[in-house]
Motif scaffolding. Sequence first.
Motif, PDB file in Angstrom:
ATOM      1  N   ARG A 272       0.501  -1.115   0.005  1.00 27.34           N
ATOM      2  CA  ARG A 272       0.215   0.142   0.016  1.00 27.34           C
ATOM      3  C   ARG A 272       0.522   1.210   0.021  1.00 27.34           C
ATOM      4  O   ARG A 272       0.260   2.455  -0.174  1.00 27.34           O
ATOM      5  CB  ARG A 272      -0.798  -0.341   1.200  1.00 27.34           C
ATOM      6  CG  ARG A 272      -2.349  -0.860   1.108  1.00 27.34           C
ATOM      7  CD  ARG A 272      -3.510  -1.229  -0.154  1.00 27.34           C
ATOM      8  NE  ARG A 272      -3.650  -2.268   0.709  1.00 27.34           N
ATOM      9  CZ  ARG A 272      -4.896  -2.459   0.949  1.00 27.34           C
ATOM     10  NH1 ARG A 272      -5.515  -1.295   1.188  1.00 27.34           N
ATOM     11  NH2 ARG A 272      -5.825  -3.571   0.650  1.00 27.34           N
ATOM     12  N   ILE A 273       2.072   1.237   0.336  1.00 23.72           N
ATOM     13  CA  ILE A 273       3.689   2.260   0.846  1.00 23.72           C
ATOM     14  C   ILE A 273       3.618   3.026  -1.135  1.00 23.72           C
ATOM     15  O   ILE A 273       5.217   2.313  -1.873  1.00 23.72           O
ATOM     16  CB  ILE A 273       3.968   2.422   1.285  1.00 23.72           C
ATOM     17  CG1 ILE A 273       3.610   1.526   2.630  1.00 23.72           C
ATOM     18  CG2 ILE A 273       5.006   3.536   1.167  1.00 23.72           C
ATOM     19  CD1 ILE A 273       4.011   1.440   3.521  1.00 23.72           C
TER      20      ILE A 273
ATOM     21  N   HIS B  46      -6.356   3.934   7.296  1.00 22.55           N
ATOM     22  CA  HIS B  46      -6.234   4.385   5.369  1.00 22.55           C
ATOM     23  C   HIS B  46      -5.697   5.565   5.927  1.00 22.55           C
ATOM     24  O   HIS B  46      -4.190   5.819   5.035  1.00 22.55           O
ATOM     25  CB  HIS B  46      -7.752   4.311   5.640  1.00 22.55           C
ATOM     26  CG  HIS B  46      -7.787   3.213   4.767  1.00 22.55           C
ATOM     27  ND1 HIS B  46      -8.668   1.912   5.674  1.00 22.55           N
ATOM     28  CD2 HIS B  46      -7.572   2.590   3.399  1.00 22.55           C
ATOM     29  CE1 HIS B  46      -9.220   1.141   4.807  1.00 22.55           C
ATOM     30  NE2 HIS B  46      -8.044   1.514   3.500  1.00 22.55           N
ATOM     31  N   GLU B  47      -5.593   6.692   6.838  1.00 18.10           N
ATOM     32  CA  GLU B  47      -5.018   7.998   7.377  1.00 18.10           C
ATOM     33  C   GLU B  47      -3.914   7.491   6.747  1.00 18.10           C
ATOM     34  O   GLU B  47      -2.980   8.333   6.745  1.00 18.10           O
ATOM     35  CB  GLU B  47      -5.596   8.646   8.066  1.00 18.10           C
ATOM     36  CG  GLU B  47      -7.252   8.832   7.540  1.00 18.10           C
ATOM     37  CD  GLU B  47      -7.861   9.404   9.070  1.00 18.10           C
ATOM     38  OE1 GLU B  47      -7.475  10.018  10.362  1.00 18.10           O
ATOM     39  OE2 GLU B  47      -9.368   9.188   8.470  1.00 18.10           O
ATOM     40  N   HIS B  48      -3.504   6.491   7.438  1.00 18.87           N
ATOM     41  CA  HIS B  48      -1.776   6.824   8.201  1.00 18.87           C
ATOM     42  C   HIS B  48      -0.701   6.103   6.824  1.00 18.87           C
ATOM     43  O   HIS B  48       0.065   6.549   6.994  1.00 18.87           O
ATOM     44  CB  HIS B  48      -1.788   5.922   9.226  1.00 18.87           C
ATOM     45  CG  HIS B  48      -0.711   5.766  10.737  1.00 18.87           C
ATOM     46  ND1 HIS B  48       0.316   7.225  10.545  1.00 18.87           N
ATOM     47  CD2 HIS B  48       1.011   4.510   9.827  1.00 18.87           C
ATOM     48  CE1 HIS B  48       1.713   6.556  11.205  1.00 18.87           C
ATOM     49  NE2 HIS B  48       1.102   5.385  10.379  1.00 18.87           N
ATOM     50  N   ILE B  49      -1.543   5.279   5.790  1.00 17.70           N
ATOM     51  CA  ILE B  49      -1.109   5.053   4.817  1.00 17.70           C
ATOM     52  C   ILE B  49      -0.766   6.037   3.632  1.00 17.70           C
ATOM     53  O   ILE B  49       0.395   6.401   3.172  1.00 17.70           O
ATOM     54  CB  ILE B  49      -1.726   3.746   4.696  1.00 17.70           C
ATOM     55  CG1 ILE B  49      -1.886   2.748   5.113  1.00 17.70           C
ATOM     56  CG2 ILE B  49      -1.707   3.526   2.750  1.00 17.70           C
ATOM     57  CD1 ILE B  49      -2.885   1.340   4.714  1.00 17.70           C
ATOM     58  N   GLU B  50      -1.596   6.726   4.387  1.00 12.23           N
ATOM     59  CA  GLU B  50      -1.171   8.433   3.463  1.00 12.23           C
ATOM     60  C   GLU B  50      -0.510   9.262   4.174  1.00 12.23           C
ATOM     61  O   GLU B  50       0.738   9.617   3.377  1.00 12.23           O
ATOM     62  CB  GLU B  50      -3.164   8.528   3.397  1.00 12.23           C
ATOM     63  CG  GLU B  50      -4.007   8.240   2.282  1.00 12.23           C
ATOM     64  CD  GLU B  50      -4.965   9.485   2.135  1.00 12.23           C
ATOM     65  OE1 GLU B  50      -4.747  10.595   2.386  1.00 12.23           O
ATOM     66  OE2 GLU B  50      -5.821   8.722   2.017  1.00 12.23           O
ATOM     67  N   ILE B  51       0.097   9.172   5.199  1.00  8.74           N
ATOM     68  CA  ILE B  51       0.868   9.416   5.652  1.00  8.74           C
ATOM     69  C   ILE B  51       2.396   9.151   5.995  1.00  8.74           C
ATOM     70  O   ILE B  51       2.679   9.742   4.534  1.00  8.74           O
ATOM     71  CB  ILE B  51       0.223   9.987   7.179  1.00  8.74           C
ATOM     72  CG1 ILE B  51      -0.810  10.924   7.503  1.00  8.74           C
ATOM     73  CG2 ILE B  51       2.131  11.109   7.825  1.00  8.74           C
ATOM     74  CD1 ILE B  51      -1.085  11.055   8.786  1.00  8.74           C
TER      75      ILE B  51
ATOM     76  N   THR C  84       3.097   7.300   3.248  1.00 10.72           N
ATOM     77  CA  THR C  84       3.151   7.191   1.914  1.00 10.72           C
ATOM     78  C   THR C  84       4.147   8.196   1.855  1.00 10.72           C
ATOM     79  O   THR C  84       4.794   7.948   1.176  1.00 10.72           O
ATOM     80  CB  THR C  84       2.264   6.732   0.707  1.00 10.72           C
ATOM     81  OG1 THR C  84       1.841   5.457   1.354  1.00 10.72           O
ATOM     82  CG2 THR C  84       2.197   6.750  -0.443  1.00 10.72           C
ATOM     83  N   LYS C  85       3.118   9.621   2.169  1.00 14.13           N
ATOM     84  CA  LYS C  85       3.523  10.633   1.445  1.00 14.13           C
ATOM     85  C   LYS C  85       5.356  11.189   2.708  1.00 14.13           C
ATOM     86  O   LYS C  85       6.121  11.528   1.018  1.00 14.13           O
ATOM     87  CB  LYS C  85       3.491  11.733   2.249  1.00 14.13           C
ATOM     88  CG  LYS C  85       2.699  13.507   1.571  1.00 14.13           C
ATOM     89  CD  LYS C  85       1.983  14.162   2.004  1.00 14.13           C
ATOM     90  CE  LYS C  85       2.159  15.673   2.074  1.00 14.13           C
ATOM     91  NZ  LYS C  85       1.452  16.382   3.043  1.00 14.13           N
TER      92      LYS C  85
END
Length: 391
Positions: A208-209, A284-289, A291-292
């Motif tokens: 997911r990253i 899901h929110e943490h995955i976005e953080i 990844t960025k």
Amino acid sequence: MGMNRYRFSRRAEVLGKSVYDHASGVIMLSVGSAYPPILPDLSREAASSAQGYLAEVMQYGPLMGLPELRETIAAYVSEDSVECNAENVLITNGAKHATDLACRVFTEAGDKIIVTAPTYMTTLQCLRSHNLDIVAIPQDDDGLRTDLLEQRLETMRANAETLPKLLFDVPDFHNPTGITMSLERRKHLLRLSEQFGFVILEDDPYRRIRFEGEAIAPIKSMDQNGMVVAIGTVSKILAPGLRIGWAIGAPEIVRRMALQKSDGGSCPFTQRLVIEAIRSNKLHEHIEIVTKTMRTHRDAMIDALAEFLPDAKVRRPQGGYFLWAELPKGVSGDALAAEAVSHGVEIGSGRLCFPVEDPGNFLRFSYSYVDPETIREGIRRLGDAYRKIAG
């Protein structure tokens, strides 16, 4: 004290350095740990778990894992086209625990397992502790060379050799190389597993990253005949300290894996935390953080290597935590890793990732643990170390 007071097992004869041992006071560019400033705050989930589920979280957990977590994981992977039910899901203490249990279920000492050369170094330790015969297959830009694998398997069959029982691979943002396996190769690998009767352990901690490019279907999503055990974990997408992973496979496989556990069932408290984090959308929110942040870290490391170690050929991964670099022929990755520590930076020698022959001139980096400025300083120090040993 006389000699030979203890009669250690053969697997315990080696008392070398563990990949978990680190020099103190150095910049760590070797370890795939979470970036401390973005570790998730799960204090609310911890409090509500302890208050609302006391009898569950402070007790031995069910062998297969909490039923609710198994259902939640089945729903989570269905977002990725993996169709399964709770009965296909076993909760483990991280992904490596799942790999170890699969080895216990399928292999005896001397059995063959297929891996890429190079492959994930701590999995290699696990395979060696099971005394497995490792069949190493090279990769190219599209991942594991399934054409070469097919030739090897046909040769084994023609010579009446016993065929491998398992294959282990990390198809997305491979550790250590960062390669992502193409769809064609995934399909070919699945056909080979059916033709030659080996089970694929598809380890997917970083899937997911993804920083750029299009996601490729997991091998498990194409598995019609139960030949794939998909292994996952929250270590890279939430927090490694939770020690929550899973295996998804045919019920007769995951049930047997559960019975090989020696730990009284995985921790129900951290399982409940993961259920709460997924339900509240915090995962899901943490995955976005993550990844960025990891994209920024990757770019910082690639830029710093271009500046301070231009002799190294670096592969640019589209996601994950790791970078793989090739040094000029004749420059030793081992020697550079040792010299780097005296310059105040720790990196990984590629040797740890090669199952059989080590070409000698590779390095493994992680950009996950320290900030971009520290990454740059670490690579600057590495450049000094390189010039010292390369003359």
